[in-house]
Design an enzyme around this catalytic site. Sequence first.
Site, PDB file in Angstrom:
ATOM      1  CB  CYS A  74      -0.890  -0.005   1.239  1.00  0.00           C
ATOM      2  SG  CYS A  74      -1.744   1.555   1.516  1.00  0.00           S
ATOM      3  CB  CYS A  77      -0.662   2.115   5.785  1.00  0.00           C
ATOM      4  SG  CYS A  77      -1.423   0.582   5.214  1.00  0.00           S
ATOM      5  CB  CYS A 106      -4.639  -0.730   1.550  1.00  0.00           C
ATOM      6  SG  CYS A 106      -4.035  -0.989   3.224  1.00  0.00           S
ATOM      7  CB  CYS A 109      -5.112   2.802   5.284  1.00  0.00           C
ATOM      8  SG  CYS A 109      -4.318   2.771   3.672  1.00  0.00           S
ATOM      9  CB  CYS A 132       8.474 -12.750 -16.080  1.00  0.00           C
ATOM     10  SG  CYS A 132       6.761 -13.099 -16.462  1.00  0.00           S
ATOM     11  CG  HIS A 159       8.479 -16.703 -18.554  1.00  0.00           C
ATOM     12  ND1 HIS A 159       8.473 -15.707 -17.598  1.00  0.00           N
ATOM     13  CD2 HIS A 159       9.652 -17.355 -18.377  1.00  0.00           C
ATOM     14  CE1 HIS A 159       9.587 -15.779 -16.883  1.00  0.00           C
ATOM     15  NE2 HIS A 159      10.326 -16.768 -17.341  1.00  0.00           N
ATOM     16  CG  ASP A 176      14.075 -16.605 -16.310  1.00  0.00           C
ATOM     17  OD1 ASP A 176      13.945 -15.569 -15.620  1.00  0.00           O
ATOM     18  OD2 ASP A 176      13.109 -17.287 -16.690  1.00  0.00           O
TER      19      ASP A 176
HETATM   20 ZN   LIG Z   1      -2.855   0.986   3.482  1.00  0.00          ZN
END
Ligand SMILES: [Zn+2]
Length: 296
Positions: A74, A77, A106, A109, A132, A159, A176
């Site tokens: 987030c 927060c 989130c 919050c 990727c 991929h 990779d």
């Molecule tokens: Zn948050």
Amino acid sequence: MGVEELFHLSSNQSIYEHEVAIGKALDTIPLAELYEQAESALSSGKEGGFEDHLVMALLKWFKQWFKWVNSPECDRCGGETNPRGAEPPRPEEAKYGARAVEIYHCEKCRTLTRFPRYNDPVRLLETRCGRCGEWANAFTLLLKALDLDVRYVWNAEDHVWNEVYSPFHERWIHVDSCEEAYDRPLIYADGWGKKMSYVIGFSVTGARDVTRRYVRRPDASLPRNRFNEAELEQVLQGITIDLRQRMTAEMREIYSERDEVEEAEMMSYQEEQVVEVPRQSGAPDWVAQRGEDGRS
Ligand SMILES: [Zn+2]
């Protein structure tokens, strides 16, 4: 996905040639440290040439420097977030090649966090995160900055990774960055249990169908029905001829010799299977959902 996408992937390779991008990459890479590691691996008699050891050192550094993102933290927060769909990019996101922005919520919050899927490799050296696509994109630029012959490898089953040309081994090597894997082309088929149809490598010197390097058993392959085979071959050859037009005759000769050696290499793969480890990057449920947990 049609042949236009192949042309797009090919023309996109020139972005890694830009001086500003290369300069930014060189400022980012801890060059002295990596050169030292490569030198020491070389002098200790480990198999490979300087370039091989340099790429391995770069892979190791990059793996802890670049972060994998399932759901972003987030913004407000730092808490955990859950996906809430996608939105078109804002101008400041589109500017760095973001075509889509994933939205996360989130629970703590109750604010939303945006995760723009940037395509500009220089921008990725700042955000230092992604899946990727972002990993392979940023890593292509870093390999380029080390003055290596690099391929951006596209797989039809969602991929992407790289290949570098090893002067020591005189062949293209699978790389990779998400998996810190060097020269382990069977990691997908045997490690992840991934089935694939097309694997195509793009560079500023050509485009090549390298599926046979990665898919060596019929039971690891998926039907190839996206392109007409003859048309695909023709398109890739056309792209390659076009890209090599500006080369000197001598360089063109070097690259066609490499092509021949590569063709012989890919022809030589019989049915084989080595013991590979399951996928390391990504949350287990996400990996399983993609059928890449080695269980399918
Ligand atoms: Zn948050």
